[in-house]
Design a protein around this motif. Sequence first.
Motif, PDB file in Angstrom:
ATOM      1  N   GLY A 171      43.951  33.109  41.842  1.00 62.17           N
ATOM      2  CA  GLY A 171      43.583  31.884  42.712  1.00 62.17           C
ATOM      3  C   GLY A 171      44.813  31.097  42.306  1.00 62.17           C
ATOM      4  O   GLY A 171      45.525  31.083  41.475  1.00 62.17           O
ATOM      5  N   ASP A 557      39.616  31.615  40.585  1.00 63.12           N
ATOM      6  CA  ASP A 557      39.381  32.970  41.170  1.00 63.12           C
ATOM      7  C   ASP A 557      38.941  32.839  42.776  1.00 63.12           C
ATOM      8  O   ASP A 557      38.017  31.884  42.938  1.00 63.12           O
ATOM      9  N   TYR A 558      39.540  33.661  43.515  1.00 65.41           N
ATOM     10  CA  TYR A 558      38.925  33.693  44.866  1.00 65.41           C
ATOM     11  C   TYR A 558      37.831  34.422  44.601  1.00 65.41           C
ATOM     12  O   TYR A 558      37.837  35.671  44.066  1.00 65.41           O
ATOM     13  N   ARG A 564      41.654  32.213  49.704  1.00 61.87           N
ATOM     14  CA  ARG A 564      41.070  30.987  49.374  1.00 61.87           C
ATOM     15  C   ARG A 564      39.792  30.853  50.350  1.00 61.87           C
ATOM     16  O   ARG A 564      38.933  29.927  50.015  1.00 61.87           O
ATOM     17  N   LEU A 568      36.209  29.177  45.970  1.00 55.50           N
ATOM     18  CA  LEU A 568      36.902  29.273  44.607  1.00 55.50           C
ATOM     19  C   LEU A 568      35.750  29.126  43.642  1.00 55.50           C
ATOM     20  O   LEU A 568      34.695  28.501  43.600  1.00 55.50           O
TER      21      LEU A 568
END
Length: 627
Positions: A171, A557-558, A564, A568
């Motif tokens: 991310g 982190d996605y 995205r 998130l």
Amino acid sequence: MPNSAPTWLGHAQKTGTASAKAGVSARIYLAPNGGLDALKAAAVATSTPGSSSYRKFLTTAQYNAKYAPTTATVNAVRSWLQSAGLKVTGVGVANSYLAVTGNVAAVKNAFATTVNTYKHDGQSVQAPAGALSVPNSVSSAVLAVSGLDTTIRTMTHHDTTPPPPASFANGRPCSQFYGQVDAKYRADYKTLLPKFNGKVLPYAVCGYTGVQFRTAYEGTTDLSGTGVTVGIVDAYASPTIASDAATYTNNHGDGSYAKGQLTQVLPSTVTNTEECDASGWYGEETLDVEAVHAMAPTANIRYYGAKSCYDDDLLDTIHNVVVQNKVQLVTNSYGDAGEEGQTADVIAAWESVFLQGAMQGISFMYSSGDNGDELQDIGLKSADYPASDPYVTAVGGTSTAIDGFGQLAWQSGWGTEKYSLSTDGKSWTPVGYLYGAGGGYSTLFNRPSYQDGVVPANAPSGRAVPDVAMDADPTTGMLIGETQTYPNGGVAYGEYRIGGTSLASPLFAGMTALTLQAAGGKTGLGLLNPLLYSQAKSGNFTDVKGAPVDAGNVRVDYKDGNTRASGLLYSIRTFGQDSSLTTAKGWDDVTGIGTPNAGWLGAVAATAGGKAGGGKTGHPVAGHPVS
């Protein structure tokens, strides 16, 4: 013969006595000429600076002539096995073992033991009820027996990231170098994030590149690994490794691969691909190859892929490495969680190969593990095997801050506790211990003499793990590139950050290739540990001690691991909290004697009376905007 009963018997449920007609498949490993103890003494002597035999290594042919079991030994053991009713179906390379098949009745005749059925650790198995016995006429020839206990033993790779080839992207935001971007705001740069213990922490790095690692650890040198070959052992083989490695080097300035610089030695068939998660091992090979090349851009890399993650298959692959004798260093990023399950037979079989390698000048390095003291994972504190073996070098892990100038700003032992952003976004909620570098004290091996005077005298008496350390924390990990499968079904090259002691071991192997180049290149070092511990107080290794500068980093982190658009997730990953393991002044059970610095590059040349060499070519740090 060092055979002992299976260590799991104490907690197993006996379910019956095996049928006399039940099938058996096993290996009878043969002892080296002169015995294992004599070979151990010789291997240590050839690897110890100041010894009259230091670095006087043997070729494979010379080793076999002196130590390999003879044809007469094979015939004697064969005759005994056949007389008991077992069929010899094959003989290993250089008479290393005899493969046999038969039934339980024949096993009872041969080894004077009862074979029962048991349930333990989720497996239903067939195994001897106690230690094996062999006739006096062959007792000195039989080193170990494997296969009579049908417990499936597999090795796991020590990397810490979602397993490719399923796609994964780290991310954003993230930092191109340590501390570049403060996590004061969320990704929208409008909404505030809560402080952690009153402090704004940095966003985690996007992933260090080879340029950054070389500058931080190696300084300015014109050494690059020329003339040295680094071996890598894993299971299976990535079908896209050549193109992935080439793309990665072109993207990040690590230098193109010359023709023949990267080669693979692969099995004719592969097995147990689902049980072993074969595709996960593709990521391991990718990490190992790209990390070695990052530290030693002109060193040759020779990858050996085992046909599965089973212990015997990896052992066969290691044996192939020493038989071919084409590498000086071998990095291995796998192991068993803890030492439980290792019997004297299993250990003897592995050590016979490590010792042959040492006699031929080959150094084996093993990741120390990613579960700290293992208590959380297996219910008891334990070092991992083979990292805990005295005849390999165990590589532990650090959290590593590399600044915008490529300098090593600070480092701490790798150990992570996680905090998630609360639902209301105003605080951090503790999740608990996540992972950290493996280490501790062996319950199988006494402390080797090369650790005396370095490992604290009041520490437990077992072999102390690890020996050295390098970056392993996924929060400060390496950016690697690999072909991945994306949610839409497309297949394409992509890059992501990865960590674990799977990173530390190839980083150390690559850096040590430069050390060998400085000393002449062709001759290896054998067992590294006597040299390492003689260097512990030399200044060539940086002691990792004290508290980290930052408590941790903020990681984004996605939610779907890819984009995205899925949303998130924010978390804090702390530094220096490795289960019950701690960093301290001098040797410690997270980082060993510390991390190598530029002084290590000249250490071997100095012991030989030579000069370290190396000019002054710097490695600039690549700068990229944060996306």
